[in-house]
Design a protein around this motif. Structure first.
Motif, short mmCIF file in Angstrom:
data_model
loop_
_atom_site.label_atom_id
_atom_site.label_comp_id
_atom_site.label_asym_id
_atom_site.label_seq_id
_atom_site.Cartn_x
_atom_site.Cartn_y
_atom_site.Cartn_z
N THR A 164 14.53 -18.62 -16.69
CA THR A 164 15.31 -19.85 -16.65
C THR A 164 15.35 -20.56 -17.99
O THR A 164 16.10 -21.51 -18.14
N ALA A 248 19.20 -11.62 -11.20
CA ALA A 248 18.00 -12.37 -11.54
C ALA A 248 18.25 -13.67 -12.29
O ALA A 248 17.34 -14.47 -12.46
N LYS A 250 20.30 -17.37 -12.70
CA LYS A 250 21.09 -18.34 -11.94
C LYS A 250 21.47 -19.49 -12.86
O LYS A 250 20.59 -20.11 -13.43
N PRO A 251 22.72 -19.88 -13.01
CA PRO A 251 23.87 -19.12 -12.53
C PRO A 251 23.99 -17.82 -13.32
O PRO A 251 23.51 -17.75 -14.44
N GLY A 254 23.44 -17.20 -17.06
CA GLY A 254 22.81 -18.39 -17.62
C GLY A 254 21.39 -18.13 -18.01
O GLY A 254 20.94 -16.99 -17.94
N PRO A 255 20.63 -19.12 -18.40
CA PRO A 255 21.03 -20.50 -18.65
C PRO A 255 21.88 -20.64 -19.93
O PRO A 255 21.56 -20.00 -20.92
N VAL A 256 22.91 -21.45 -19.82
CA VAL A 256 23.85 -21.69 -20.93
C VAL A 256 24.21 -20.39 -21.66
O VAL A 256 23.97 -20.26 -22.86
#
Lengths: 309, 438
Positions: A164, A248, A250-251, A254-256
């Motif tokens: 993430t 794996a 999300k979104p 992502g991130p960014v």
């Protein structure tokens, strides 16, 4: 394939006419399954893709010819270039880890143990379906509830957003796929090492070469054609990264945009935004890039010649 | 790694099976995404087949993410389900491509009473004089909280207030509910925000362009409105400072340690984190009632959303049943849609007490069924009944791309890469450029 098999027959003028034609036909029969498969599943879609890349088509309406508009848009699309950059990073990281570790494992297998059990165990991660691998690691690496972070916190460290955080997400994906692919790479390299005659090792050992020296002076140079082959397929399969990102992150991507690799971006444009024309243009561009890369790699490594012969 | 694509292709191929026909008999396929609702709709299907022995209903269920992918693929192949569960933000693109049947003539011919539905629901499905769905259910939002943690903290969530400056009693409650490893609460001196054991709030920050489960409700209560005309406006207002204020407030809570840093947020969803006891409250929709109140790990209860400067504002969203324009059984499909949109079916759905049906009287029955099962969920209905208590989620063209652009801009805010006003202004320019492109 066709040319190499058919041509010798037609070159031989001495051979009786009937005989020659018979061979050609027979060859065609044997080649038919491959040719039909190639035509239906590769050639035809590729040609259609080339046509779609010059249209504006959302899959539900009729394709509308727009010339090179899609390619113009591609050049100016920051997300496309971001995807190429992300893919580039990912490929370098993954191929380096996979081939590096693969070489090490193969050398160990070759020189230390030839156990069938170890060889089998090596490919177990590779046998796990990609989606399962991604889910498994997603749960293990989850920032709040994952087992790995539970361990980190347990020993007094900070928990990490492996999938993430924009800095960690791509390396994590790369390591997940290296976990899954290294065994297979090692097996291919190991098979290549078995082709190197034993006498060379024995002779070098008598001359006083140690294991390290054997590896760098004997194994590596003689493995070159296989290494080239392994590099090419690792590179291509790394460029094709899709499932791990889709599952794996999300979104997705992502991130960014940190994990929005080119395959995933093409997929999103095609099936989330229904911009099939634009997606086809990107896919074709990717084919070109891959073709050039493969050619360069093969030439640099002189893959078609071996030092053994 | 081609396996992913292969799986998708196989799924699509499996979905194309189509209905087998025996003369006179019709099998309709009905696409649904919520597995919790499937039993209720199976009851409807059985009741329908009893009344129309020639028509059988085959329900196909795919989880939300796959649902839309499969649907598109099936439409391309010409084999989508005859009747499709639709969501308001998705239907414009299908209408644009002529994939949904205009049911206005049938509604008029059969004199379907559109006034039986909760006001506002039927109108969402009208575009350029055509009507593309009959309302099925609706949802509103509320605060979900862990009753034990709230009791221990001694906070009262029954009438929270919120403002973008100091966060009102909402922020105070969230601060109080946050506990670090040493047991210090977020509002106590010595609170260590780097070692938080229980976060005060677990917001759904990865929430696209609508913010239905997070920033949307607060931003609207602060004076933000999404779009110039709903449905089918052509100008978005994501650059509105009222939205930026709400977004910045979330970012401040991250900095204060009351919300997990965005890059260290679980990807398993708010419900998983709350169920693990690692968060005290979140915001959720009425479709999650049974998931939360039926949870075994923790005890949960609902509280109304906080009152913002303009009062309490909840996103209000509705689903509908639409007919696929490629269906071979238009009449049978309409019969089924009409049945789904009637009290006969919606009362059955109400009895199952999963969602609130679109028909006002059925919706009351659903509330009774919930209360009979000991679930206190009246606040969802109260929220919907409050004349100024709800806002419709924006419906427009380009929803998929807007979702991506605004979703990414919000991520930049949560990560602290950009401040809210500049990220959102840039995103708004991109969004409105989509409409200029046509």
């Amino acid at each position: 394939m066709t040319s190499t098999l058919v041509r010798p027959a037609s070159v031989k003028h001495a051979a009786p006419r009937t005989r020659k034609r018979g061979d050609g036909r027979l060859a065609l029969v044997f080649l038919a399954p491959v040719l039909i498969g190639f035509g239906v599943f590769y050639l035809y879609p590729a040609v259609r893709g080339a046509w779609f890349s010059m249209t504006d088509w959302n899959m539900l309406s009729e394709p509308e010819f727009v010339g090179l508009d899609n390619y113009e848009r591609l050049v100016a699309d920051p997300l496309f270039w971001n995807a190429m950059k992300v893919t580039g990073f990912y490929v370098v990281m993954t191929v380096a880890v996979q081939v590096g570790l693969g070489l090490l494992l193969a050398a160990l297998l070759h020189r230390l143990t030839r156990s069938l059990v170890v060889r089998t165990l090596l490919v177990v991660p590779w046998l796990v379906p990609g989606v399962t691998t991604a889910l498994l690691w997603m749960w293990l690496l989850d920032a709040n509830l994952g087992f790995v972070n539970h361990l980190l916190v347990g020993v007094g460290l900070q928990n990490q957003g492996f999938l993430t955080s924009p800095d960690l997400a791509l390396p994590s994906i790369s390591l997940i796929n290296s976990w899954s692919g290294t065994g297979y790479t090692a097996l291919l390299l190991y098979a290549g090492m078995l082709l190197i005659p034993k006498q060379i090792y024995e002779a070098s050992a008598i001359d006083g070469a140690g294991e390290l020296r054997l590896f760098f002076k004997v194994t590596l140079p003689l493995l070159r054609p296989i290494l080239a082959f392994v590099l090419v397929i690792s590179l291509i399969s790394a460029v094709q990264l899709f499932d791990t990102v889709a599952v794996a992150t999300k979104p997705g991507g992502g991130p960014v945009n940190a994990t929005r690799v080119i395959y995933f971006y093409i997929y999103q444009r095609a099936f989330t935004n229904f911009q099939m024309g634009y997606a086809s243009a990107m896919a074709l561009t990717l084919v070109l890039v891959l073709g050039v890369l493969t050619f360069v790699q093969l030439r640099l490594l002189r893959a078609s010649t071996s030092d053994l012969s | 790694m081609k396996r992913g694509i292969l799986v998708l292709a196989l799924l699509a191929a499996a979905g194309c099976g189509g209905a087998q026909q025996t003369p006179g008999k019709v099998t309709l396929t009905y696409g649904l995404w919520d597995d919790i609702q499937q039993p209720a709709y199976q009851q409807c299907a059985d009741a329908f087949t009893k009344a129309n022995p020639d028509i059988t209903i085959k329900i196909t269920q795919n989880a939300w993410d796959q649902y839309w992918q499969n649907l598109t693929t099936q439409m391309v192949a010409g084999g989508a389900p005859d009747v499709i569960t639709m969501q308001a933000s998705y239907y414009p693109q299908f209408v644009k491509n002529g994939q949904l049947l205009d049911i206005q003539p049938m509604v008029e011919a059969d004199k379907v009473d559109l006034a039986q539905y909760r006001p506002g629901l039927a109108e969402s499905w009208v575009k350029d004089g055509g009507r593309y769905g009959l309302p099925k259910d609706w949802d509103t939002m509320a605060v979900i909280y862990n009753t034990d943690l709230v009791k221990k903290a001694g906070v009262d969530l029954s009438d929270l207030t919120w403002n973008p400056t100091d966060g009102g009693t909402y922020e105070k409650a969230i601060a109080r509910l946050t506990i670090d490893k040493n047991g210090k609460r977020g509002d106590e001196p010595g609170f260590d925000k780097t070692k938080v054991a229980v976060y005060g709030m677990v917001p759904e920050l990865n929430d696209g362009s609508l913010g239905q489960n997070s920033w949307g409700n607060l931003a609207v209560s602060n004076g933000f409105s999404f779009i110039d005309k709903n449905p089918f406006g052509t100008k978005y207002f994501y650059d509105n400072p009222k939205l930026a204020e709400a977004a910045a407030w979330y970012r401040r809570l991250i900095e204060k340690g009351y919300i997990a840093p965005y890059d260290k947020t679980s990807t398993l969803g708010t419900d998983a984190v709350l169920a693990a006891g690692k968060g005290a409250l979140g915001v959720t929709g009425s479709w999650m009632i049974t998931t939360y109140l039926g949870a075994k790990e923790q005890k949960f209860a609902f509280a109304p959303l906080p009152k913002g400067p303009l009062g309490r504002k909840s996103a209000f969203n509705g689903l509908a049943d639409s007919i696929y324009s490629g269906t071979k059984h238009k009449d049978a499909a309409w019969k089924w849609v009409k049945f789904l949109g009637s009290t006969a079916c919606q009362d059955l759905v109400a009895k199952a007490a999963v969602v609130f049906p679109a028909i006002t009287s059925s919706s009351e029955k659903a509330l009774q069924a919930h209360e009979a099962a000991g679930r206190d969920v009246k606040l969802f209905v109260d929220q919907a009944n409050d004349k100024d208590g709800t806002f419709l989620l924006p419906v427009s063209d380009h929803a998929d791309e807007i979702n991506e652009i605004v979703g990414t801009a919000m991520e930049q805010v949560w990560l602290g890469e950009k401040d809210a006003p500049s990220a959102l202004t840039a995103a708004n320019t991109q969004v409105n450029a989509l409409f200029e492109r046509g």
